[in-house]
Design a protein around this motif. Structure first.
Motif, PDB file in Angstrom:
ATOM      1  N   PRO A  50       0.801  -1.228   0.000  1.00 38.13           N
ATOM      2  CA  PRO A  50       0.000   0.000   0.000  1.00 38.13           C
ATOM      3  C   PRO A  50       0.832   1.276   0.000  1.00 38.13           C
ATOM      4  O   PRO A  50       0.335   2.330  -0.392  1.00 38.13           O
ATOM      5  CB  PRO A  50      -0.836  -0.110   1.277  1.00 38.13           C
ATOM      6  N   THR A  51       2.101   1.179   0.432  1.00 41.91           N
ATOM      7  CA  THR A  51       2.889   2.418   0.516  1.00 41.91           C
ATOM      8  C   THR A  51       3.513   2.821  -0.820  1.00 41.91           C
ATOM      9  O   THR A  51       3.807   3.988  -1.031  1.00 41.91           O
ATOM     10  CB  THR A  51       4.020   2.275   1.560  1.00 41.91           C
ATOM     11  N   SER A  52       3.722   1.860  -1.712  1.00 42.64           N
ATOM     12  CA  SER A  52       4.430   2.204  -2.953  1.00 42.64           C
ATOM     13  C   SER A  52       3.491   2.413  -4.138  1.00 42.64           C
ATOM     14  O   SER A  52       3.870   3.006  -5.135  1.00 42.64           O
ATOM     15  CB  SER A  52       5.439   1.101  -3.300  1.00 42.64           C
ATOM     16  N   ALA A 108      11.281  -7.637   3.627  1.00 42.59           N
ATOM     17  CA  ALA A 108       9.875  -7.945   3.326  1.00 42.59           C
ATOM     18  C   ALA A 108       9.210  -6.764   2.628  1.00 42.59           C
ATOM     19  O   ALA A 108       8.467  -6.950   1.666  1.00 42.59           O
ATOM     20  CB  ALA A 108       9.137  -8.293   4.622  1.00 42.59           C
ATOM     21  N   ARG A 109       9.509  -5.569   3.108  1.00 45.96           N
ATOM     22  CA  ARG A 109       8.928  -4.363   2.481  1.00 45.96           C
ATOM     23  C   ARG A 109       9.362  -4.271   1.024  1.00 45.96           C
ATOM     24  O   ARG A 109       8.571  -3.988   0.134  1.00 45.96           O
ATOM     25  CB  ARG A 109       9.368  -3.102   3.224  1.00 45.96           C
ATOM     26  N   LEU A 110      10.656  -4.515   0.818  1.00 41.08           N
ATOM     27  CA  LEU A 110      11.195  -4.427  -0.546  1.00 41.08           C
ATOM     28  C   LEU A 110      10.573  -5.500  -1.442  1.00 41.08           C
ATOM     29  O   LEU A 110      10.205  -5.229  -2.592  1.00 41.08           O
ATOM     30  CB  LEU A 110      12.715  -4.589  -0.508  1.00 41.08           C
ATOM     31  N   GLN A 111      10.482  -6.700  -0.882  1.00 40.59           N
ATOM     32  CA  GLN A 111       9.905  -7.794  -1.676  1.00 40.59           C
ATOM     33  C   GLN A 111       8.464  -7.488  -2.070  1.00 40.59           C
ATOM     34  O   GLN A 111       8.049  -7.728  -3.201  1.00 40.59           O
ATOM     35  CB  GLN A 111       9.956  -9.102  -0.891  1.00 40.59           C
ATOM     36  N   LYS A 112       7.712  -6.919  -1.127  1.00 43.88           N
ATOM     37  CA  LYS A 112       6.313  -6.591  -1.418  1.00 43.88           C
ATOM     38  C   LYS A 112       6.242  -5.500  -2.486  1.00 43.88           C
ATOM     39  O   LYS A 112       5.416  -5.551  -3.389  1.00 43.88           O
ATOM     40  CB  LYS A 112       5.609  -6.124  -0.141  1.00 43.88           C
ATOM     41  N   ALA A 115       7.149  -7.052  -5.763  1.00 44.16           N
ATOM     42  CA  ALA A 115       6.069  -7.953  -6.215  1.00 44.16           C
ATOM     43  C   ALA A 115       4.911  -7.131  -6.774  1.00 44.16           C
ATOM     44  O   ALA A 115       4.328  -7.480  -7.807  1.00 44.16           O
ATOM     45  CB  ALA A 115       5.597  -8.826  -5.055  1.00 44.16           C
ATOM     46  N   ALA A 116       4.603  -6.021  -6.101  1.00 43.19           N
ATOM     47  CA  ALA A 116       3.501  -5.156  -6.568  1.00 43.19           C
ATOM     48  C   ALA A 116       3.847  -4.552  -7.930  1.00 43.19           C
ATOM     49  O   ALA A 116       2.997  -4.489  -8.824  1.00 43.19           O
ATOM     50  CB  ALA A 116       3.236  -4.059  -5.546  1.00 43.19           C
ATOM     51  N   ALA A 117       5.096  -4.119  -8.079  1.00 41.61           N
ATOM     52  CA  ALA A 117       5.505  -3.509  -9.358  1.00 41.61           C
ATOM     53  C   ALA A 117       5.474  -4.552 -10.481  1.00 41.61           C
ATOM     54  O   ALA A 117       5.067  -4.251 -11.607  1.00 41.61           O
ATOM     55  CB  ALA A 117       6.900  -2.905  -9.222  1.00 41.61           C
ATOM     56  N   ARG A 118       5.896  -5.781 -10.158  1.00 39.58           N
ATOM     57  CA  ARG A 118       5.868  -6.843 -11.182  1.00 39.58           C
ATOM     58  C   ARG A 118       4.423  -7.179 -11.563  1.00 39.58           C
ATOM     59  O   ARG A 118       4.127  -7.448 -12.717  1.00 39.58           O
ATOM     60  CB  ARG A 118       6.572  -8.103 -10.671  1.00 39.58           C
ATOM     61  N   LEU A 119       3.558  -7.144 -10.558  1.00 43.73           N
ATOM     62  CA  LEU A 119       2.145  -7.422 -10.834  1.00 43.73           C
ATOM     63  C   LEU A 119       1.575  -6.341 -11.774  1.00 43.73           C
ATOM     64  O   LEU A 119       0.856  -6.634 -12.723  1.00 43.73           O
ATOM     65  CB  LEU A 119       1.378  -7.428  -9.516  1.00 43.73           C
ATOM     66  N   LEU A 120       1.918  -5.095 -11.486  1.00 43.29           N
ATOM     67  CA  LEU A 120       1.452  -3.996 -12.351  1.00 43.29           C
ATOM     68  C   LEU A 120       2.014  -4.138 -13.761  1.00 43.29           C
ATOM     69  O   LEU A 120       1.354  -3.804 -14.747  1.00 43.29           O
ATOM     70  CB  LEU A 120       1.868  -2.647 -11.764  1.00 43.29           C
TER      71      LEU A 120
ATOM     72  N   LYS B  93       9.977   7.445  -9.051  1.00 41.90           N
ATOM     73  CA  LYS B  93       9.673   6.057  -8.691  1.00 41.90           C
ATOM     74  C   LYS B  93      10.952   5.237  -8.581  1.00 41.90           C
ATOM     75  O   LYS B  93      11.118   4.422  -7.680  1.00 41.90           O
ATOM     76  CB  LYS B  93       8.755   5.433  -9.744  1.00 41.90           C
ATOM     77  N   LYS B  94      11.858   5.462  -9.544  1.00 46.84           N
ATOM     78  CA  LYS B  94      13.122   4.718  -9.511  1.00 46.84           C
ATOM     79  C   LYS B  94      13.884   5.057  -8.228  1.00 46.84           C
ATOM     80  O   LYS B  94      14.455   4.189  -7.572  1.00 46.84           O
ATOM     81  CB  LYS B  94      13.978   5.086 -10.733  1.00 46.84           C
ATOM     82  N   ALA B  95      13.881   6.363  -7.887  1.00 48.98           N
ATOM     83  CA  ALA B  95      14.602   6.793  -6.683  1.00 48.98           C
ATOM     84  C   ALA B  95      13.973   6.171  -5.437  1.00 48.98           C
ATOM     85  O   ALA B  95      14.686   5.728  -4.533  1.00 48.98           O
ATOM     86  CB  ALA B  95      14.587   8.312  -6.578  1.00 48.98           C
ATOM     87  N   SER B  96      12.643   6.127  -5.386  1.00 47.16           N
ATOM     88  CA  SER B  96      12.013   5.591  -4.173  1.00 47.16           C
ATOM     89  C   SER B  96      12.256   4.084  -4.048  1.00 47.16           C
ATOM     90  O   SER B  96      12.373   3.567  -2.943  1.00 47.16           O
ATOM     91  CB  SER B  96      10.524   5.928  -4.131  1.00 47.16           C
ATOM     92  N   LEU B  97      12.370   3.396  -5.190  1.00 46.03           N
ATOM     93  CA  LEU B  97      12.702   1.967  -5.127  1.00 46.03           C
ATOM     94  C   LEU B  97      14.129   1.790  -4.587  1.00 46.03           C
ATOM     95  O   LEU B  97      14.407   0.889  -3.797  1.00 46.03           O
ATOM     96  CB  LEU B  97      12.579   1.316  -6.509  1.00 46.03           C
ATOM     97  N   LEU B  98      15.019   2.692  -5.010  1.00 45.08           N
ATOM     98  CA  LEU B  98      16.393   2.631  -4.495  1.00 45.08           C
ATOM     99  C   LEU B  98      16.414   2.867  -2.980  1.00 45.08           C
ATOM    100  O   LEU B  98      17.183   2.231  -2.266  1.00 45.08           O
ATOM    101  CB  LEU B  98      17.250   3.696  -5.184  1.00 45.08           C
ATOM    102  N   VAL B  99      15.557   3.771  -2.518  1.00 42.30           N
ATOM    103  CA  VAL B  99      15.486   4.029  -1.075  1.00 42.30           C
ATOM    104  C   VAL B  99      15.125   2.730  -0.351  1.00 42.30           C
ATOM    105  O   VAL B  99      15.752   2.371   0.649  1.00 42.30           O
ATOM    106  CB  VAL B  99      14.431   5.120  -0.769  1.00 42.30           C
TER     107      VAL B  99
END
Lengths: 321, 290
Positions: A50-52, A108-112, A115-120, B93-99
């Motif tokens: 939900p955060t990303s 876990a946050r990164l994985q989620k 995963a959300a970005a891959r789903l999109l 978005k790329k920057a926030s993923l890096l964060v």
């Protein structure tokens, strides 16, 4: 002019996706099925991370997510398409034999998020601004084109304008024949610019503007709009005060000399189509117009719309949600 | 760690630690490369279905590449603005993923550091035990009342104890190097993540402000100046980030080259101090511009 936004929850996205699927939009309208797929993936991705993933909001006037939100969603989708199949950050289990709560949490946050970005990334892309041009006929100094312009309005309305028009070929296009795509695009650039700028105007106004372009002769013009959407979260009021209220409107206007007589079957219309057509300049008086609107509505909203259509003597198609 | 640490298992453990450390270095290299890719001055690469060949592709490329708003109509201006906003969104978005990736890396490195501390404590205890064995063997060896066989056993015990003591000392030295390196990587990661977070945060704030005005695009004449301002700020942030990523590359190279050097801690300290100074300068520049 400031945009008024209304917060909605993820349930709205699921409902919007269902409504877009049920809309059965034809080629007069922007592609509703791909929009439905994107809205579904949006809701599913929000459940994952939900955060990303952009928080769903709607424009107070259109009742739909504004263009900037769709753009942010597509940016996250684009990011998902660039992600490798596995994360570049090794999992704690691969690196550290000792489970550590903090590492697990960040991982876990990164994985989620990924995963959300891959789903999109698997969702279809929405056409926020796209043009297709097809050459129908080429003559000595002009060509007949069919141009389809899809555009997401800043407020979130999705508009498709389809135009059959003769467009002049000139020296800048490079000759008497359209040879490559660039030429085709250049030949229609003026018309496209004009239609895109005025995409919020009713079809008769678009026709008048197009007629002002030197050498451009419009044969047929169709304007299809997905939206507005009235619902219990917010958006334009329809009169249905129930918690189940939901109605997604799809309206279209067609202008062509082939239409026998001007007629209006739009239960949501607030202006007089016949008056607009009568006001066309002399050179365009041979055009007739047909306006129609249908809706995907919840039972309570359907009931209200059916009564309204009967009162106005219209036959409005209502798809059940 | 399961079971007591023995001098003999230290070598395998250190090899494993070294492997993990190399993995972290590779991870940081990937993140540095990704940070370096953040740009706002060039168009974002689009997917195939977003930018297909033919009419649409050439048209969109032409619109995106248009340096000045066309005088032919405001629509061209609005579409150009949209393309620029989409670019800014994609970069943010790329920057926030890096964060997020830096956060995972930082926590992982912190966990490693904690584990290395534990190893050091255990290796110290091995050293102490080995030392006690040596002392005990020396006492036994010097005891004239004992038989020759017992004195031989004491000599062997002393020899084994000394060997274990040396092993433990070498392990401690290697652990100290890994500890210093992990500490340095953690500091570098934090420096980088702060800068990337600053970039993403500032970009998101400005995009939020812009999105509130998104509806005005195409009808408000100053929409272009709003986006110009956004781009200038983002480019400035990208410049600051670029400084840090160049620095991070240097760190990576030096860390890779010096992992086995005992002077690593000092070298890292110097680099980290440099990073902090750059970050301060970057913040000051950003403050001056705002």
């Amino acid at each position: 002019m400031n945009q008024e936004l209304v917060d909605v929850d993820d349930a709205f996205l699921w409902r919007l996706a269902r409504a877009l699927t049920a809309a059965r939009g034809n080629d007069r309208f922007p592609q509703t099925r791909s929009l439905a797929g994107l809205a579904r993936s949006w809701a599913a991705a929000r459940a994952l991370s939900p955060t990303s993933v952009p928080v769903p909001v709607v424009d107070a006037d259109s009742g739909l997510p504004p263009w900037i939100t769709w753009a942010a969603l597509l940016a996250e989708r684009e990011l998902g398409r660039t992600l490798p199949s596995s994360s570049p950050v090794p999992a704690p289990a691969e690196i550290s034999p000792t489970p550590v709560a903090a590492a697990d949490s960040a991982r876990a946050r990164l994985q989620k998020r990924e995963a959300a970005a891959r789903l999109l990334a698997e969702a279809p892309a929405a056409r926020l601004l796209d043009v297709d041009v097809v050459v129908r006929r080429v003559e000595a100094s002009r060509s007949l084109l069919t141009m389809v312009l899809d555009r997401a309005d800043a407020s979130g309305l999705f508009v498709r304008i389809t135009v059959d028009a003769w467009v002049p070929l000139n020296a800048t296009v490079g000759g008497r024949e359209l040879v490559v795509d660039d030429d085709r695009a250049r030949a229609s650039a003026g018309l496209q610019d004009l239609l895109s700028l005025a995409s919020h105007l009713p079809a008769p106004a678009l026709l008048v503007r197009a007629a002002t372009l030197p050498g451009v002769v419009v044969e047929r013009l169709v304007r299809g709009v997905v939206g507005p959407c009235s619902h219990s979260w917010g958006g334009p009021a329809l009169g249905d005060e129930s918690s189940d209220a939901f109605a997604l409107v799809l309206s279209s206007e067609e202008l062509s000399p082939d239409i026998a007589a001007t007629s209006d079957n739009d239960v949501f219309a607030t202006d007089d189509l016949a008056a607009l057509v009568d006001a066309l300049p002399k050179s365009l008086r041979h055009f007739r117009a047909f306006r129609d609107a249908k809706a995907v509505a919840s039972p309570s909203s359907s009931k209200l719309l059916r009564v309204r259509a009967q009162q106005r003597g219209l036959k409005t198609v209502l798809h059940a949600l | 760690m399961t079971g007591p640490l023995t001098p003999q298992s230290l070598s395998a453990l250190l090899d494993e630690e070294q492997r993990r450390h190399d993995a972290w270095l590779q991870t940081i290299r990937g993140l540095v490369d990704a940070s370096r890719g953040l740009r706002l001055s060039t168009p974002v690469k689009r997917g195939v279905d977003d930018d297909p060949p033919g009419v649409l592709g050439s048209l969109r490329r032409r619109l995106r590449g248009r340096p000045k708003p066309s005088v032919a109509g405001r629509r061209s201006t609005e579409d150009a603005l949209r393309a620029r906003i989409e670019t800014a969104l994609a970069e943010t978005k790329k920057a926030s993923l890096l964060v997020d990736r830096f956060a995972a890396l930082r926590d992982g490195l912190f966990a490693d550091l904690e584990r290395l501390h534990e190893h050091v404590a255990q290796a110290n205890s091995v050293d102490v035990v080995a030392g006690q064995e040596v002392v005990a063997a020396r006492v036994g060896e010097g005891d004239l009342s004992r038989s020759e066989r017992e004195r031989d056993q004491a000599r062997q015990q002393r020899s084994r104890g000394e060997r274990d003591q040396q092993l433990a000392q070498r392990a401690l030295e290697r652990l100290a190097v890994l500890q210093a390196s992990a500490r340095g990587l953690l500091d570098v990661t934090e420096t980088l993540s702060v800068d990337v977070a600053s970039f993403a945060g500032a970009a998101e704030r400005q995009l939020d402000a812009l999105s509130a005005r998104a509806r005005a695009l195409g009808v408000v004449e100053d929409a272009a100046s709003v986006v110009d301002e956004l781009e200038r700020s983002l480019l400035s942030l990208a410049g600051s980030l670029d400084d840090v990523t160049v620095f991070a590359s240097a760190v990576h190279e030096r860390v890779s080259a010096q992992t086995s050097d005992t002077g690593l801690a000092q070298a890292l300290e110097t680099l980290v101090q440099g990073a902090l100074a750059r970050r301060a300068a970057s913040a000051a520049r950003e403050q001056a511009q705002s």
